[in-house]
Motif scaffolding. Structure first.
Motif, mmCIF file in Angstrom:
data_model
loop_
_atom_site.group_PDB
_atom_site.id
_atom_site.type_symbol
_atom_site.label_atom_id
_atom_site.label_comp_id
_atom_site.label_asym_id
_atom_site.label_seq_id
_atom_site.Cartn_x
_atom_site.Cartn_y
_atom_site.Cartn_z
ATOM 1 N N THR A 82 21.716 -26.590 -9.247
ATOM 2 C CA THR A 82 21.913 -27.621 -10.213
ATOM 3 C C THR A 82 22.686 -28.493 -9.501
ATOM 4 O O THR A 82 22.165 -30.077 -9.588
ATOM 5 N N PRO A 83 23.903 -28.420 -8.742
ATOM 6 C CA PRO A 83 24.485 -29.849 -7.880
ATOM 7 C C PRO A 83 23.457 -30.578 -6.886
ATOM 8 O O PRO A 83 23.532 -31.610 -6.849
ATOM 9 N N GLU A 84 22.589 -29.804 -6.479
ATOM 10 C CA GLU A 84 21.693 -30.493 -5.531
ATOM 11 C C GLU A 84 20.662 -31.343 -6.325
ATOM 12 O O GLU A 84 20.372 -32.494 -5.896
ATOM 13 N N LEU A 85 20.219 -30.691 -7.353
ATOM 14 C CA LEU A 85 19.246 -31.613 -8.179
ATOM 15 C C LEU A 85 19.957 -32.769 -8.667
ATOM 16 O O LEU A 85 19.533 -34.000 -8.679
ATOM 17 N N ARG B 121 18.065 -25.023 -15.109
ATOM 18 C CA ARG B 121 18.988 -25.843 -13.947
ATOM 19 C C ARG B 121 18.369 -27.445 -14.045
ATOM 20 O O ARG B 121 19.551 -28.263 -14.152
ATOM 21 N N ILE B 122 17.320 -27.734 -14.299
ATOM 22 C CA ILE B 122 16.690 -29.108 -14.442
ATOM 23 C C ILE B 122 17.552 -29.605 -15.730
ATOM 24 O O ILE B 122 17.827 -30.794 -15.734
ATOM 25 N N LEU B 123 17.465 -28.974 -16.743
ATOM 26 C CA LEU B 123 18.065 -29.804 -17.785
ATOM 27 C C LEU B 123 19.446 -29.626 -17.913
ATOM 28 O O LEU B 123 20.267 -30.503 -18.355
ATOM 29 N N GLU B 124 20.031 -28.823 -17.136
ATOM 30 C CA GLU B 124 21.516 -28.924 -17.039
ATOM 31 C C GLU B 124 21.998 -29.956 -16.134
ATOM 32 O O GLU B 124 22.887 -30.691 -16.224
ATOM 33 N N ALA B 125 21.252 -30.393 -14.920
ATOM 34 C CA ALA B 125 21.330 -31.387 -14.299
ATOM 35 C C ALA B 125 21.160 -32.493 -14.877
ATOM 36 O O ALA B 125 21.964 -33.850 -14.715
ATOM 37 N N GLY B 126 20.153 -32.788 -16.144
ATOM 38 C CA GLY B 126 19.942 -33.925 -16.828
ATOM 39 C C GLY B 126 21.508 -34.068 -17.707
ATOM 40 O O GLY B 126 22.003 -35.162 -17.851
ATOM 41 N N ARG B 127 21.834 -33.071 -18.158
ATOM 42 C CA ARG B 127 23.230 -33.175 -19.057
ATOM 43 C C ARG B 127 24.358 -33.578 -18.184
ATOM 44 O O ARG B 127 25.111 -34.482 -18.676
ATOM 45 N N LEU C 52 24.112 -35.516 -15.103
ATOM 46 C CA LEU C 52 23.697 -36.806 -15.058
ATOM 47 C C LEU C 52 24.053 -37.863 -16.178
ATOM 48 O O LEU C 52 24.657 -38.900 -16.051
ATOM 49 N N ALA C 53 23.765 -37.332 -17.495
ATOM 50 C CA ALA C 53 24.095 -38.293 -18.631
ATOM 51 C C ALA C 53 25.557 -38.328 -18.651
ATOM 52 O O ALA C 53 26.015 -39.617 -19.224
ATOM 53 N N ALA C 54 26.336 -37.418 -18.433
ATOM 54 C CA ALA C 54 27.756 -37.310 -18.590
ATOM 55 C C ALA C 54 28.399 -38.480 -17.549
ATOM 56 O O ALA C 54 29.608 -39.027 -17.657
ATOM 57 N N ASP C 55 27.846 -38.399 -16.241
ATOM 58 C CA ASP C 55 28.458 -38.969 -15.284
ATOM 59 C C ASP C 55 27.995 -40.477 -14.991
ATOM 60 O O ASP C 55 28.793 -41.069 -14.234
ATOM 61 N N LEU C 56 26.851 -40.516 -15.467
ATOM 62 C CA LEU C 56 26.222 -42.199 -15.254
ATOM 63 C C LEU C 56 26.265 -42.882 -16.475
ATOM 64 O O LEU C 56 26.215 -42.428 -17.653
ATOM 65 N N PRO C 57 26.327 -44.294 -16.282
ATOM 66 C CA PRO C 57 26.368 -45.147 -17.629
ATOM 67 C C PRO C 57 25.028 -45.570 -18.057
ATOM 68 O O PRO C 57 24.561 -46.607 -18.331
ATOM 69 N N VAL C 58 24.284 -44.505 -18.219
ATOM 70 C CA VAL C 58 22.955 -44.432 -18.750
ATOM 71 C C VAL C 58 22.655 -43.508 -19.815
ATOM 72 O O VAL C 58 23.299 -42.409 -19.872
#
Length: 365
Positions: A78-81, A115-121, A123-129
């Motif tokens: 997940t961190p790499e994705l 893992r893909i969906l967890e990466a999306g979550r 990214l949503a928490a970390d980025l202003p998008v």
């Protein structure tokens, strides 16, 4: 703007701003909404693409097609994705995208899809998008797995995804060589039963009849639509289903029957626009999608810009929150260093965005 929301538009003389953004002689418009992406994946298919544009077969061993990306994605934790997708999303943001959809579908097994969906979550928490995730376990059939058994796996994963809030939508690629109508119905109905709203990839390379199913199930959107009939489009329009146009994808794959998006409008459907960023169509710019939609799709600039903002928000079910500049909506907007909105389609290959405001905060510029 105040508290992350739009307070007033037009005459704002009765307000005293704590901070003023000077947009004199510039275009101010809603942030772009990218209604169809596969932005979380592992690896690259550049060797395949370079070969295809030259009319050649990819070199032996080069990742090719959905399954080529599946192998690369399965190799990523997940961190790499997150590390690979993050810069792509920041590039999208710099080009004016403030809301986007992110599909799974390059795992084709339980662990990687999660893992893909967890990466999306993450990214949503970390980025202003604002990122809305879609479960697309039914993107293709993995090799070595019997088709009926794989459909069982796709369906069996839905409850866990719904319970953990990892996705808002459930999508299926319904086309020849992929998922037929019966399997598409089963997967989408399972998603609906657990609160996941249906979406479909349909009729990209063959006529499937899935448009009627999408209308029946009340799909939020249907995407591709290259070979969908006019009668089916009208049925979709009557059902309130949004049609998503992917001009960059049709261009990148040299599609033999590129979609004419004017048919979607003529059928009474709301039209949405998307980049379809993925390993086979690596573009992060909704401005480029607008260019392609106008020149190759025959849309007027206002039609393309509506599709890239309000129409795309409709395709994600968030049009009451974003996609237009109206009091009460989230303050997602962009400022462009051009004086006319038509310049977005006219200045080909240029990023005209200088300022991006996401939920009332300046995040670019």
């Amino acid at each position: 703007m105040d508290g992350g929301r739009i307070v007033a538009v037009g005459d704002v003389s009765r307000y005293a701003g704590r901070r003023v953004l000077d947009a004199a002689d510039r275009v101010v418009m809603p942030g772009f909404v990218d209604a169809h992406t596969h932005v979380v994946f592992g690896g690259t298919r550049v060797q395949e693409y370079a070969a295809r544009v030259a009319g050649l077969e990819p070199p032996p061993g080069a990742p090719a097609g959905i399954l080529g990306t599946t192998l690369a994605t399965r190799a990523c934790a997940t961190p790499e994705l997150v590390e690979q997708a993050g810069p792509r999303i920041l590039e999208m943001l710099a080009h004016g995208t403030t809301t986007l959809e992110s599909k799974s579908g390059y795992g084709l097994d339980t662990a990687t899809e999660l893992r893909i969906l967890e990466a999306g979550r993450t990214l949503a928490a970390d980025l202003p998008v604002d990122i809305m995730s879609t479960y697309l376990g039914a993107h293709a059939f993995p090799p070595g797995v019997e088709h009926a058994a794989y459909v069982d796996r796709v369906v069996d994963l839905i409850p866990a995804i719904a319970e953990t809030g990892l996705a808002r939508f459930c999508d299926v690629y319904c086309d020849e060589g992929y998922f037929d109508l019966a399997r598409t119905r089963r997967i989408l109905e399972a998603g609906i039963a657990h609160g996941l709203k249906p979406k479909l990839h349909l009729d990209a390379y063959s006529h499937t009849g899935a448009a009627r199913l999408a209308a029946e199930l009340g799909a939020t959107s249907v995407d591709h639509l290259n070979l969908t009939t006019m009668g089916e489009l009208e049925a979709l329009g009557a059902a309130g289903v949004v049609g998503v146009y992917l001009p960059c994808l049709d261009f990148a794959v040299a599609h033999p029957a590129p979609l004419d998006p004017r048919r979607i409008l003529d059928a009474g459907m709301e039209l949405a626009l998307a980049t379809d960023i993925c390993p086979g169509c690596w573009t992060t710019s909704m401005q480029l999608a607008v260019v392609m939609a106008c020149r190759h799709g025959g849309l007027s600039v206002p039609q393309a810009l509506r599709a890239a903002t309000y129409g795309a928000a409709r395709a994600l079910g968030c049009d009451t929150v974003t996609g237009s500049l109206e009091p009460g909506k989230r303050a997602d907007l962009i400022i462009l260093d051009v004086a006319r909105h038509e310049d977005i389609a006219y200045r080909i290959g240029r990023n005209s965005v200088t300022t991006v405001v996401s939920a009332g905060t300046v995040v670019v510029g």
